[in-house]
Design a protein around this motif. Structure first.
Motif, PDB file in Angstrom:
ATOM      1  N   LEU A 168       0.749  -1.188   0.054  1.00 37.68           N
ATOM      2  CA  LEU A 168      -0.059  -0.018  -0.043  1.00 37.68           C
ATOM      3  C   LEU A 168       0.683   0.959  -0.018  1.00 37.68           C
ATOM      4  N   MET A 169       2.105   1.097   0.532  1.00 39.04           N
ATOM      5  CA  MET A 169       2.867   2.327   0.532  1.00 39.04           C
ATOM      6  C   MET A 169       3.207   2.816  -0.977  1.00 39.04           C
ATOM      7  N   GLY A 170       3.479   1.904  -1.822  1.00 44.54           N
ATOM      8  CA  GLY A 170       3.534   2.158  -3.248  1.00 44.54           C
ATOM      9  C   GLY A 170       2.592   2.730  -3.945  1.00 44.54           C
ATOM     10  N   VAL A 171       1.473   2.639  -3.384  1.00 45.28           N
ATOM     11  CA  VAL A 171       0.018   3.006  -4.015  1.00 45.28           C
ATOM     12  C   VAL A 171      -0.038   4.572  -3.606  1.00 45.28           C
ATOM     13  N   ILE A 225      16.903  14.007  -7.894  1.00 47.30           N
ATOM     14  CA  ILE A 225      16.529  14.091  -6.237  1.00 47.30           C
ATOM     15  C   ILE A 225      16.054  12.608  -5.672  1.00 47.30           C
ATOM     16  N   GLY A 226      15.130  12.228  -6.463  1.00 51.38           N
ATOM     17  CA  GLY A 226      14.703  10.694  -5.876  1.00 51.38           C
ATOM     18  C   GLY A 226      15.945   9.797  -5.822  1.00 51.38           C
ATOM     19  N   SER A 227      16.816   9.976  -6.697  1.00 52.63           N
ATOM     20  CA  SER A 227      18.164   8.935  -6.470  1.00 52.63           C
ATOM     21  C   SER A 227      18.679   9.354  -4.947  1.00 52.63           C
ATOM     22  N   LEU A 228      18.852  10.490  -4.853  1.00 57.43           N
ATOM     23  CA  LEU A 228      19.517  10.708  -3.512  1.00 57.43           C
ATOM     24  C   LEU A 228      18.723  10.578  -2.249  1.00 57.43           C
ATOM     25  N   VAL A 229      17.415  10.772  -2.555  1.00 53.37           N
ATOM     26  CA  VAL A 229      16.491  10.350  -1.482  1.00 53.37           C
ATOM     27  C   VAL A 229      16.608   8.792  -1.117  1.00 53.37           C
ATOM     28  N   ALA A 238      10.406   0.238   9.259  1.00 52.14           N
ATOM     29  CA  ALA A 238       9.727   1.290   8.985  1.00 52.14           C
ATOM     30  C   ALA A 238      10.392   2.172   7.750  1.00 52.14           C
ATOM     31  N   PHE A 239      11.742   2.115   7.688  1.00 49.18           N
ATOM     32  CA  PHE A 239      12.259   2.735   6.636  1.00 49.18           C
ATOM     33  C   PHE A 239      12.195   2.009   5.189  1.00 49.18           C
ATOM     34  N   ILE A 240      11.965   0.576   5.480  1.00 48.05           N
ATOM     35  CA  ILE A 240      11.722   0.129   4.046  1.00 48.05           C
ATOM     36  C   ILE A 240      10.433   0.534   3.358  1.00 48.05           C
ATOM     37  N   PHE A 241       9.611   0.765   4.415  1.00 51.84           N
ATOM     38  CA  PHE A 241       8.249   1.231   4.024  1.00 51.84           C
ATOM     39  C   PHE A 241       8.358   2.547   3.301  1.00 51.84           C
ATOM     40  N   LEU A 242       8.851   3.371   3.859  1.00 52.86           N
ATOM     41  CA  LEU A 242       9.192   4.712   3.582  1.00 52.86           C
ATOM     42  C   LEU A 242      10.101   4.642   2.243  1.00 52.86           C
ATOM     43  N   TYR A 259      10.158   5.458  -3.677  1.00 52.05           N
ATOM     44  CA  TYR A 259      10.544   4.810  -5.049  1.00 52.05           C
ATOM     45  C   TYR A 259       9.245   5.178  -5.873  1.00 52.05           C
ATOM     46  N   ALA A 260       7.991   4.933  -5.069  1.00 49.59           N
ATOM     47  CA  ALA A 260       6.894   5.013  -6.196  1.00 49.59           C
ATOM     48  C   ALA A 260       6.849   6.845  -6.397  1.00 49.59           C
ATOM     49  N   ILE A 261       7.082   7.310  -5.807  1.00 47.67           N
ATOM     50  CA  ILE A 261       6.733   8.933  -6.054  1.00 47.67           C
ATOM     51  C   ILE A 261       7.647   9.278  -6.985  1.00 47.67           C
ATOM     52  N   PHE A 262       9.022   9.009  -6.959  1.00 45.10           N
ATOM     53  CA  PHE A 262       9.951   9.498  -8.035  1.00 45.10           C
ATOM     54  C   PHE A 262      10.369   8.575  -9.213  1.00 45.10           C
ATOM     55  N   PHE A 263      10.134   7.123  -9.036  1.00 44.51           N
ATOM     56  CA  PHE A 263      10.473   6.223 -10.066  1.00 44.51           C
ATOM     57  C   PHE A 263       9.522   5.365 -10.837  1.00 44.51           C
ATOM     58  N   ASN A 264       8.675   5.003  -9.948  1.00 48.87           N
ATOM     59  CA  ASN A 264       7.797   3.755 -10.464  1.00 48.87           C
ATOM     60  C   ASN A 264       6.989   4.122 -11.626  1.00 48.87           C
ATOM     61  N   ALA A 265       6.885   5.539 -11.923  1.00 48.76           N
ATOM     62  CA  ALA A 265       6.164   5.668 -12.985  1.00 48.76           C
ATOM     63  C   ALA A 265       7.237   6.536 -13.911  1.00 48.76           C
ATOM     64  N   MET A 266       8.150   7.365 -13.524  1.00 51.03           N
ATOM     65  CA  MET A 266       8.792   8.363 -14.425  1.00 51.03           C
ATOM     66  C   MET A 266       9.700   7.428 -14.988  1.00 51.03           C
TER      67      MET A 266
END
Length: 471
Positions: free
Chosen positions: A283-286, A308-312, A342-346, A351-358
């Motif tokens: 669900l975190m990916g969604v 920016i996503g790669s640095l995050v 917890a950080f795996i969830f984040l 990853y979804a914000i910056f890469f999954n679609a881009m």
């Protein structure tokens, strides 16, 4: 935000991406079910799905140009449904491997063709959003697969994994229904408004004349076209698209996804508890994809999003590595291991914000028309090969170096950030023909906004669908 009519394109993006998302997530939960391991466990460790994906992507470029994008997607849907039936009905390891290989072949075709199909019918200003629906569908498919696995764990005996694997069939059957022309008509309605009419006709002219120009300059056979991808003129585009898709593996996302149950077991979560946590992880990916579509798509420049996503991700993995190093060997204190989870969830959300679609937006934009399907197919093939290598070395690496394995992905994400910052051209808001110009191709006509529609002979009163059919 594109108008509501643009949602029609999601019929194409969601179903193709959903198949891949469910397929990539379902086997992880299936492997976590004890009845499956008792019934199917064999000596082979070959990753049949990834091997099939490599072969499927290699064939997609030829099929898409020979028989059209639509019929290649239709073939992939039929194969995906058949493979799910074979997996659910498997009576031995060989049958299961065959089913996974066919599923991989279908997913390889889907990943190579669906983003191109959507990109080619998307308005330039909204392409990041529309192609991004592919990423949203993948995230939803993966999340659904995790919850299917959790629900299946309540069944008894072999029904646990047979029911779980059969749930791949509905999305494939839905994609096999011919909805592509319906989605195209929806997009034409979106375009065909009074305020956009002149802009649309300029886009038609640009596409038509660019295709005619490319046909005059290049009319290669399929194998010759693949050779051209590695020529001096197109090598940068081939390497850029391949690097972007390969980084979806070397970012660490697939390793974390496929081996998350090991981390959960370290923190004391096993069985149904681990499957429940996997569902939350999905669900975190969604959530990340929703953030992408609402705030990132076509708002942030593509290159900035990537570096920016790669640095995050680099920071997220560094924190996971530190927590695992300090607390991973502690037998009594599980707080550090749970903090790492917890950080795996984040990480999944980031990853979804910056890469999954881009990654699909960028790879579908890179190539001129006559090389587009082959170029993306080659990039997906290389991505699958890297995934196979990682699937083989990761268990050995985790056993040998434990938490230090994270350092590989810290290094690759940092290197990617540098490459994206200095070398990735900005493609936001440009037509596919104008993007080719960024890489040195000749633009056959003017830029959008500069084209004299009347001089080019486009009849403004003619139905838009008929104009596009001649392009």
């Amino acid at each position: 935000m594109p108008r509501l009519l643009i949602v029609g394109i999601a019929l194409v993006a969601a179903l193709g991406g959903l198949i891949y998302g469910v397929d990539s997530g379902i086997i992880g939960t299936t492997l976590g079910q004890d009845p499956f391991k008792l019934y199917m466990f064999g000596p082979t460790k070959a990753n049949a799905a990834l091997s099939g994906q490599a072969v499927g992507s290699a064939s997609a470029g030829y099929l898409a140009d020979k028989f059209s994008r639509k019929y290649t997607i239709l073939l992939a849907a039929i194969l995906a449904a058949a493979s799910a039936a074979i997996q659910a009905g498997s009576v031995n390891v060989g049958m299961m491997i065959a089913g996974r290989a066919i599923a991989g072949f279908a997913c390889g075709q889907i990943l190579s063709v669906v983003p191109i199909y959507i990109a080619e019918i998307s308005p330039p200003k909204q392409r990041g959003f529309v192609v991004g629906l592919q990423g949203m569908a993948i995230a939803c498919g993966f999340a659904i697969a995790n919850w299917i696995g959790y629900g299946g764990s309540y069944a008894s005996g072999n029904a646990q994994w047979r029911i779980t694997l059969s749930m791949q069939i509905p999305a494939a059957v839905a994609l096999a229904q011919d909805r592509h022309e319906e989605a195209r008509r929806v997009l034409l309605r979106f375009h065909d408004t009074d305020e956009d009419h002149d802009l649309v006709n300029q886009e038609i002219i640009q596409i038509r004349e660019q295709m005619n120009f490319e046909k005059m300059q290049n009319n290669p056979s399929w194998f010759s076209a693949v050779g051209q991808l590695f020529s001096r003129q197109y090598l940068r585009r081939t390497m850029t698209a391949s690097f972007i898709l390969t980084m979806s593996q070397l970012s660490g996302s697939q390793v974390i996804q496929n081996f998350q149950n090991i981390f959960y077991a370290t923190a004391g979560f096993k069985g149904q508890q681990a499957l429940l946590i996997s569902g939350i992880y999905g669900l975190m990916g969604v959530i990340g994809q929703v953030i992408y579509l609402a705030f990132v798509a076509d708002r942030w420049p593509r290159a900035r999003t990537m570096w920016i996503g790669s640095l995050v991700l680099c920071v997220m993995i560094s924190i996971c590595m530190a927590l695992s190093a300090v607390y991973g060997q502690s037998a009594g204190d599980l707080s550090g291991a749970r903090g790492a989870i917890a950080f795996i969830f984040l990480y999944s959300m980031a990853y979804a914000i910056f890469f999954n679609a881009m990654i699909w937006v960028l790879s579908s934009e890179m190539f001129p028309f006559f090389l587009r399907s082959k170029g993306v197919a080659v990039a997906v093939f290389i991505k699958a090969v890297v995934a196979i290598i990682l699937s083989q070395i990761t268990p050995l690496a985790i056993a040998a170096v434990s938490w230090r394995y994270y350092s590989l992905f810290i290094a690759t994400n940092f290197a990617a950030a540098v490459i994206y910052f200095f070398f990735l051209p900005e493609t936001s808001g440009k037509s596919l023909e104008e993007i080719a110009e960024l890489f040195g191709d000749t633009l056959a006509t003017g830029h959008i906004g500069e084209i004299d529609v009347d001089a080019k002979g486009i009849e403004l009163g003619e139905p838009l669908a008929e104009q596009r059919s001649r392009v």
